[in-house]
Design a protein around this motif. Structure first.
Motif, PDB file in Angstrom:
ATOM      1  N   ASP A   1      47.147  83.450  30.065  1.00 28.16           N
ATOM      2  CA  ASP A   1      47.546  83.187  28.685  1.00 28.16           C
ATOM      3  C   ASP A   1      47.796  81.700  28.421  1.00 28.16           C
ATOM      4  O   ASP A   1      48.070  81.303  27.301  1.00 28.16           O
ATOM      5  N   GLY A   2      47.700  80.880  29.466  1.00 28.83           N
ATOM      6  CA  GLY A   2      47.930  79.448  29.312  1.00 28.83           C
ATOM      7  C   GLY A   2      49.389  79.066  29.210  1.00 28.83           C
ATOM      8  O   GLY A   2      49.710  77.894  29.038  1.00 28.83           O
ATOM      9  N   GLY A   3      50.276  80.017  29.333  1.00 27.48           N
ATOM     10  CA  GLY A   3      51.700  79.742  29.180  1.00 27.48           C
ATOM     11  C   GLY A   3      52.441  79.545  30.483  1.00 27.48           C
ATOM     12  O   GLY A   3      53.614  79.199  30.479  1.00 27.48           O
ATOM     13  N   ARG A   4      51.759  79.746  31.599  1.00 32.38           N
ATOM     14  CA  ARG A   4      52.427  79.616  32.891  1.00 32.38           C
ATOM     15  C   ARG A   4      51.595  78.762  33.833  1.00 32.38           C
ATOM     16  O   ARG A   4      50.381  78.762  33.776  1.00 32.38           O
ATOM     17  N   LEU A   5      52.288  78.042  34.688  1.00 36.41           N
ATOM     18  CA  LEU A   5      51.619  77.270  35.724  1.00 36.41           C
ATOM     19  C   LEU A   5      52.417  77.421  37.002  1.00 36.41           C
ATOM     20  O   LEU A   5      53.633  77.239  36.999  1.00 36.41           O
ATOM     21  N   ARG A   6      51.730  77.762  38.057  1.00 32.54           N
ATOM     22  CA  ARG A   6      52.368  77.883  39.365  1.00 32.54           C
ATOM     23  C   ARG A   6      51.757  76.816  40.273  1.00 32.54           C
ATOM     24  O   ARG A   6      50.528  76.695  40.343  1.00 32.54           O
ATOM     25  N   VAL A   7      52.603  76.045  40.929  1.00 28.15           N
ATOM     26  CA  VAL A   7      52.135  75.026  41.850  1.00 28.15           C
ATOM     27  C   VAL A   7      52.776  75.286  43.192  1.00 28.15           C
ATOM     28  O   VAL A   7      54.000  75.279  43.309  1.00 28.15           O
ATOM     29  N   GLU A   8      51.940  75.544  44.193  1.00 21.21           N
ATOM     30  CA  GLU A   8      52.444  75.754  45.552  1.00 21.21           C
ATOM     31  C   GLU A   8      52.062  74.549  46.393  1.00 21.21           C
ATOM     32  O   GLU A   8      50.912  74.117  46.386  1.00 21.21           O
ATOM     33  N   VAL A   9      53.031  73.996  47.084  1.00 20.06           N
ATOM     34  CA  VAL A   9      52.790  72.883  48.000  1.00 20.06           C
ATOM     35  C   VAL A   9      53.327  73.293  49.356  1.00 20.06           C
ATOM     36  O   VAL A   9      54.454  73.756  49.466  1.00 20.06           O
ATOM     37  N   SER A  10      52.483  73.145  50.375  1.00 16.97           N
ATOM     38  CA  SER A  10      52.933  73.511  51.717  1.00 16.97           C
ATOM     39  C   SER A  10      52.479  72.444  52.700  1.00 16.97           C
ATOM     40  O   SER A  10      51.459  71.786  52.501  1.00 16.97           O
ATOM     41  N   ASP A  11      53.270  72.279  53.749  1.00 19.64           N
ATOM     42  CA  ASP A  11      52.855  71.384  54.821  1.00 19.64           C
ATOM     43  C   ASP A  11      52.484  72.245  56.022  1.00 19.64           C
ATOM     44  O   ASP A  11      52.978  73.336  56.191  1.00 19.64           O
ATOM     45  N   THR A  12      51.538  71.753  56.803  1.00 21.21           N
ATOM     46  CA  THR A  12      51.057  72.541  57.931  1.00 21.21           C
ATOM     47  C   THR A  12      51.268  71.785  59.222  1.00 21.21           C
ATOM     48  O   THR A  12      51.467  70.608  59.236  1.00 21.21           O
TER      49      THR A  12
END
Length: 56
Positions: free
Chosen positions: A45-56
């Motif tokens: 719907d363009g109303g949400r943004l999820r940003v996942e950042v991980s270190d390995t």
């Protein structure tokens, strides 16, 4: 901020938060063979943004 649209402020806030998350992922020290990953995902719907950042 006067004259700044809500959309523009959200874009700026998203960039700031993503930058901070990435800095936190790499700040402890770079180790050969280790990296970090960013995975953004937007809601249909363009109303949400999820940003996942991980270190390995």
């Amino acid at each position: 901020m006067p004259g700044t649209s809500l959309r523009r402020r959200r874009q700026r806030d998203t960039a700031l938060i993503t930058t901070a998350l990435c800095a936190d992922a790499v700040r402890p020290g770079r180790v050969p063979g280790q990296d970090f990953h960013i995975r953004p995902a937007a809601g249909a719907d363009g109303g949400r943004l999820r940003v996942e950042v991980s270190d390995t």
